[in-house]
Design a protein around this motif. Structure first.
Motif, mmCIF file in Angstrom:
data_model
loop_
_atom_site.group_PDB
_atom_site.id
_atom_site.type_symbol
_atom_site.label_atom_id
_atom_site.label_comp_id
_atom_site.label_asym_id
_atom_site.label_seq_id
_atom_site.Cartn_x
_atom_site.Cartn_y
_atom_site.Cartn_z
ATOM 1 N N GLU A 1 -7.570 1.002 -2.432
ATOM 2 C CA GLU A 1 -6.789 2.190 -2.150
ATOM 3 C C GLU A 1 -7.222 3.000 -0.933
ATOM 4 O O GLU A 1 -6.428 3.439 -0.220
ATOM 5 N N ARG B 1 -5.979 0.650 1.962
ATOM 6 C CA ARG B 1 -4.721 0.781 2.097
ATOM 7 C C ARG B 1 -4.168 2.201 2.819
ATOM 8 O O ARG B 1 -3.344 2.271 3.607
ATOM 9 N N ILE C 1 4.584 -8.424 8.081
ATOM 10 C CA ILE C 1 4.191 -7.783 6.702
ATOM 11 C C ILE C 1 4.913 -6.560 6.852
ATOM 12 O O ILE C 1 4.605 -5.672 5.923
ATOM 13 N N GLU D 1 6.443 -5.481 3.526
ATOM 14 C CA GLU D 1 5.597 -5.440 2.330
ATOM 15 C C GLU D 1 5.502 -3.972 1.716
ATOM 16 O O GLU D 1 5.172 -2.972 2.021
ATOM 17 N N ALA D 2 5.828 -4.174 0.308
ATOM 18 C CA ALA D 2 5.725 -2.856 -0.555
ATOM 19 C C ALA D 2 4.470 -2.164 -0.536
ATOM 20 O O ALA D 2 4.241 -0.810 -0.312
ATOM 21 N N ARG D 3 3.145 -3.084 -0.360
ATOM 22 C CA ARG D 3 1.855 -2.468 -0.601
ATOM 23 C C ARG D 3 1.651 -1.536 0.663
ATOM 24 O O ARG D 3 0.701 -0.725 0.539
ATOM 25 N N GLY E 1 5.389 5.008 0.299
ATOM 26 C CA GLY E 1 5.925 5.474 -0.921
ATOM 27 C C GLY E 1 5.445 4.404 -2.170
ATOM 28 O O GLY E 1 5.019 4.801 -2.967
ATOM 29 N N LEU F 1 5.693 0.680 -4.338
ATOM 30 C CA LEU F 1 6.996 0.370 -5.702
ATOM 31 C C LEU F 1 6.655 1.409 -6.699
ATOM 32 O O LEU F 1 5.314 1.469 -7.058
ATOM 33 N N LYS F 2 7.778 1.662 -7.192
ATOM 34 C CA LYS F 2 7.231 2.293 -8.783
ATOM 35 C C LYS F 2 7.029 1.223 -9.743
ATOM 36 O O LYS F 2 7.692 0.223 -9.853
ATOM 37 N N ALA F 3 6.291 1.614 -10.825
ATOM 38 C CA ALA F 3 6.088 0.772 -11.780
ATOM 39 C C ALA F 3 7.328 0.126 -12.645
ATOM 40 O O ALA F 3 7.957 1.097 -13.003
#
Lengths: 149, 236
Positions: A109, A112, A136, A139-141, A145, A147-149
């Protein structure tokens, strides 16, 4: 919880970011300080008996807090239970600071957030997204924000 | 090996955004059935739950060091998470659509801490270089000889006239003139150079140890894309 232990063992044999013999005391009441070979590999902290090739255990370093414990020691605890601490005793204050810094930067984390920070800074300076060269940028990561789970 | 499983479970179910989530079929073992599980990818950890409402994962696949490939399987939209080493397990998973499968393969291929660290280091250097000011322009060469990647000139400095080898056509192409003059191996001109790396990058992603890893990472993507292309060609 099941996990792929063979792969974790293989990971413990990879080159370490930092490795040293430290004193270590587990979180259980009444546990004593023991000499352990402590090895930081990606976001895992492995600890070995000093004469063994396989680790006694591993700590995943996500959502953890590293706190200085006098003298020249530190503890690792996890956000969901801050009083449950793994204690480490270093040989010197300098070694202690080195480990604390490395452990705080060792989580996925944290990495990131660093990436998002650098991406934004470079984009501000150049007007271009530096992740495009890697393909990339979508890429959501790596979005602010996520991605929401 | 002991592992801080309670913390792992909290990391799996915490509020922070995830990197991918969805139902996948997971093969129990080599001859076992598929089980439908709710998968959550966070960082380099792939957790799987009975269902989205479960409070604790059934298990986790630590993804460091894995490769992700498309596979031929009885199940449609199947792919595999493979690890190196003897007795290493291969996890065969199947998505519920082509799009979901492609999304998972992409997400899992880039999930390792190692990969993230490489990208961060690269950006760190880019930013540092930008803040240090512009690079000075390369010195003007008297002749336009293509340099070797390590900065040394390929060809000798001898002028073509001194060359013992006959050079029938007056060649303006530096490589052919250079080849005759230096007496080096005859052959085609060297391929175009990749973009120059900053010299001040001792710990950059292209330093000795990391190049192999970078190569391996890109290789994973290439292999996955190639399998995909072969499969799409095979279909009428």
């Amino acid at each position: 919880m099941r996990y792929n232990e063979k792969e974790l063992q293989a990971l413990s044999r990879q080159p370490a970011e930092l490795a040293a013999e430290l004193g270590m005391r587990g979180p259980k009441k009444g546990s004593v300080l023991k000499r352990r070979l402590v090895k930081l590999v990606v976001n895992f902290l492995f600890y070995f008996r000093t004469d063994e090739a396989e680790p006694v255990g591993a700590l995943l370093l996500e959502r953890c807090r590293v706190t200085q414990e006098e003298p020249s020691g530190f503890s690792i605890s996890f956000l969901e239970d801050p009083e449950r601490k793994y204690h480490f005793a270093c040989g010197s204050e300098a070694q202690c600071q080195e480990w604390m810094g490395a452990l705080r930067r060792a989580s996925y984390e944290f990495m990131r957030r660093s990436l998002i920070f650098y991406r934004n800074e470079i984009q501000k300076m150049t007007g271009k997204d530096p992740l495009e060269q890697f393909g990339i940028s979508e890429e959501a990561r790596f979005q602010l924000g996520g991605l929401k789970a | 090996m002991k592992l801080n499983e309670r913390s792992l479970a909290f990391y799996a179910t915490c509020d922070a955004p995830v990197d991918n989530a969805g139902f996948l079929y997971k093969k129990g073992g080599r001859h076992a059935a598929y089980h439908r599980r709710w998968f959550v990818l966070r960082g380099n950890m792939l957790f799987y739950f009975e269902d989205p409402a479960s409070r604790e994962p059934v298990g986790v696949i630590i993804l460091e060091g894995c490769t992700v490939e498309l596979v031929e399987a009885a199940e449609e939209f199947a792919f595999a998470v493979r690890f190196a080493g003897a007795r290493a397990r291969t996890y065969v998973l199947a998505a519920e659509s082509q799009a979901a499968m492609e999304g998972w393969v992409k997400a899992l291929s880039r999930a390792s801490f190692d990969y993230l660290r490489l990208v961060v280091r690269e950006l760190e250097q880019q930013l540092a270089a930008m803040r240090a000011g512009d690079c000075p322009p390369p010195p003007r060469r008297p002749r336009t000889l293509p340099p070797k990647e390590n900065g040394c000139a390929v060809w000798s400095a001898e002028p073509p006239a001194a060359s013992p080898a006959p050079n029938p056509a007056p060649s303006s192409a530096p490589s052919s003139a250079g080849a005759s003059a230096a007496g080096s191996r005859p052959g085609p001109a060297p391929p175009p150079l990749p973009p120059r790396r900053r010299a001040s990058a001792p710990n950059g992603p292209l330093c000795a140890g990391s190049f192999a890893r970078l190569h391996e990472l890109y290789g994973q993507e290439v292999r996955a894309l190639r399998s995909q292309w072969l499969r799409s060609r095979a279909q009428p």
